[in-house]
Motif scaffolding. Sequence first.
Motif, PDB file in Angstrom:
ATOM      1  N   ALA A  25       0.825  -1.216   0.000  1.00  0.00           N
ATOM      2  CA  ALA A  25       0.000   0.000   0.000  1.00  0.00           C
ATOM      3  C   ALA A  25       0.854   1.260   0.000  1.00  0.00           C
ATOM      4  O   ALA A  25       0.436   2.305  -0.522  1.00  0.00           O
ATOM      5  N   ALA A  26       2.051   1.176   0.573  1.00  0.00           N
ATOM      6  CA  ALA A  26       2.924   2.348   0.664  1.00  0.00           C
ATOM      7  C   ALA A  26       3.714   2.600  -0.616  1.00  0.00           C
ATOM      8  O   ALA A  26       4.379   3.638  -0.742  1.00  0.00           O
ATOM      9  N   LEU A  27       3.677   1.694  -1.592  1.00  0.00           N
ATOM     10  CA  LEU A  27       4.432   1.862  -2.835  1.00  0.00           C
ATOM     11  C   LEU A  27       3.751   2.869  -3.752  1.00  0.00           C
ATOM     12  O   LEU A  27       2.537   3.089  -3.677  1.00  0.00           O
ATOM     13  N   ASN A  28       4.544   3.458  -4.664  1.00  0.00           N
ATOM     14  CA  ASN A  28       3.932   4.336  -5.665  1.00  0.00           C
ATOM     15  C   ASN A  28       3.190   3.499  -6.702  1.00  0.00           C
ATOM     16  O   ASN A  28       3.480   2.304  -6.885  1.00  0.00           O
ATOM     17  N   GLU A  29       2.245   4.114  -7.380  1.00  0.00           N
ATOM     18  CA  GLU A  29       1.371   3.388  -8.295  1.00  0.00           C
ATOM     19  C   GLU A  29       2.152   2.763  -9.451  1.00  0.00           C
ATOM     20  O   GLU A  29       1.797   1.679  -9.936  1.00  0.00           O
ATOM     21  N   ASN A  30       3.218   3.420  -9.873  1.00  0.00           N
ATOM     22  CA  ASN A  30       4.024   2.904 -10.979  1.00  0.00           C
ATOM     23  C   ASN A  30       4.627   1.543 -10.639  1.00  0.00           C
ATOM     24  O   ASN A  30       4.565   0.590 -11.426  1.00  0.00           O
ATOM     25  N   LEU A  31       5.212   1.434  -9.438  1.00  0.00           N
ATOM     26  CA  LEU A  31       5.825   0.169  -9.030  1.00  0.00           C
ATOM     27  C   LEU A  31       4.767  -0.904  -8.789  1.00  0.00           C
ATOM     28  O   LEU A  31       4.996  -2.086  -9.067  1.00  0.00           O
ATOM     29  N   LYS A  32       3.606  -0.498  -8.273  1.00  0.00           N
ATOM     30  CA  LYS A  32       2.518  -1.466  -8.070  1.00  0.00           C
ATOM     31  C   LYS A  32       2.145  -2.131  -9.392  1.00  0.00           C
ATOM     32  O   LYS A  32       1.965  -3.349  -9.471  1.00  0.00           O
ATOM     33  N   ALA A  82      15.006  -4.035  -7.309  1.00  0.00           N
ATOM     34  CA  ALA A  82      15.198  -3.970  -8.759  1.00  0.00           C
ATOM     35  C   ALA A  82      14.912  -2.569  -9.287  1.00  0.00           C
ATOM     36  O   ALA A  82      15.613  -2.069 -10.187  1.00  0.00           O
ATOM     37  N   GLN A  83      13.884  -1.924  -8.744  1.00  0.00           N
ATOM     38  CA  GLN A  83      13.517  -0.572  -9.174  1.00  0.00           C
ATOM     39  C   GLN A  83      14.651   0.419  -8.913  1.00  0.00           C
ATOM     40  O   GLN A  83      14.929   1.299  -9.734  1.00  0.00           O
TER      41      GLN A  83
END
Length: 641
Positions: free
Chosen positions: A436-443, A470-471
């Motif tokens: 939930a804490a990740l940015n939408e791009n990484l999700k 990896a990101q």
Amino acid sequence: MGAFNEIPNIRQEPDLKNDLGGTNDIYYLNCALNGFENEISMRSQALKFIDEKELSALNLAADFILCVKSAQNLTSDSDVFDPAKLNEITALMQTKSKKMQENSSVISQKLFSCMHSVAVFSRYLVASFYRSKFTSGVKFSQLRAARLKNGFYRFENTIYVPLHVRPRPLNAVLKQLLALGDAEYKFDVGTIFYLKRAQISKEDAEDSLALFRKILMRNHAHCIIKALLDAEILPVLVKPLEHAVNLAEFDGYHKFSVGEHCVLSVKFAENIKDKFVKSLCDELCLEGRTLLKLALLLHDAGKGLGGDHSVVGSNIFRAYASKLNLSAKAVNIGVTLVRYHTLMNDVANREDIYDQRTIFSFISKLGDPQTLKLAYIVAYCVINATDEKLYTPYLARLLRELYGICLQSFEDENLLDEAARRVKKELSIRRNAKFAALNENLKEKIFAIRSNLLFAKYQPDGIISIAQTAQNADKLSVQVQNHQSLSIEIYAQNYPNLAVLLSSLAHLDLGFMEIFELFDGKFYVKLEFNKNVKSSELETLKNLIEISLKSGASAQINRPIILKGELNFDPNHSQEYAKLGINAKDQRGLMAYVLGVFKEFDVKIANARIQTVKNRTRNLLLIQKREGVDLGEILKLLESE
């Protein structure tokens, strides 16, 4: 021949001169019994403490050891017993085979039995003789405090019996043992001899079984069982082990004979070091723990009888366990445990545990989660009893992972296919706080990862962690850990040149490898080795890894010998993967060569597991399918002409 309160196990390739029960024991015994009185023969001294029948047994055992030692010296000019020379030794000694038993097996079994007898007799006689020559220095008040109600004496958790005590019926002796507090004891050689002389009656057989069951119910049963084995009483109580005691297992794995291995596995059940396995064992009820110990005690009872020892042993277990009045359900579970006592280890080491068919086949044999739990504990105990070095941190993780996958599969009415299992894992990830804490791009990138295998293997936290690393990683990122074993994690922008890397690391013992394509053309690679390296070598090693991965050259590796029958190819393993199994002679650079061949065809390896045992390497590779590639051509390059 000093203090002797524990009889060690005799290794299967003993030194016939210097080891326990060897010819030196015979020599030292003669010296000891003639140390105070000027007597030429040991006979008159020995007969003060043992009878004619016992002395005859000692002499026969000593003669047999001397004969085998002479034959061994003639065949290899060495005192170390060599199983490879058994046929020559057998021919020299003109040994005849028994029904259901090869003559070479007869030699080794009798040898271990005789060495055990010499070890016990010699130490008992020395202890008996010298106790009459010296005072112990123990005060009467200390003796009185050490005396137990059952007539034994206990000093520092070692159990003693006075030399003058006369033999008693077996059931009376078992009751004396049961009267000991439930703790871990050692038994003085005098106590072992007291047990050895127990009077056996067929009329008391049923009561003896009931008393033996009570021994199994103790938290510290193994020390008593080991004492009964050393006293040669255990085969009387556990008839199925009668043929297996001192039976050799020259397979390159087992360190001790069948009887000692089985008793040792019970010891590991009562002294579990793996915290997770111990937590499972602690959940068992009293009957469950009793069943577990009995299954371990009999798991190899089928050896030496011809056929599959697991199948034979399971039938033996059913017959014997029924006499101990275990419940029908417990007996059935025990039969399953004995029948499949090697299965969990085999599946974890040799199969793809993320394949639905593998899991279905495995759990269908066990039947329910409770049997799975017991099978896990049995696997832990049997592996450690075989050789503690075999239970590596990597194998521990693999077994636990297999247990978790199977437990989850039992919870579902039907096993899920790859896609369905991925959907279920994705739902778990969506509910994860870290996600939930990740940015939408990484999700979006996480759910765009093509590999179902990644989602099948890793838990949500692990998948999120890999994606985050990896990101943030550059074109090439290498992480090295060097704790119990060397572990290398690689994040690469493009498919890495693993053939060159493995060629550079060919001097290390590779145990496991996996490769996953992530997102944005990035790959995640994990290599685990069976050993660690010196701390001073880490920086040099990391530089070598980076240079190898950046290299555009082909690996310069000599072509290994892989015979046609050593390749097992399944092109329809799953929708995404073909499976290749390689069971060949262990050769330096073998995996580097294999990966080099796949690189020529631009075929990617999704997962690889490497195991080396007794100079044989067993490799399991999952290969990503790709249109236009003839995998048959690849197999031709792998096979030796």
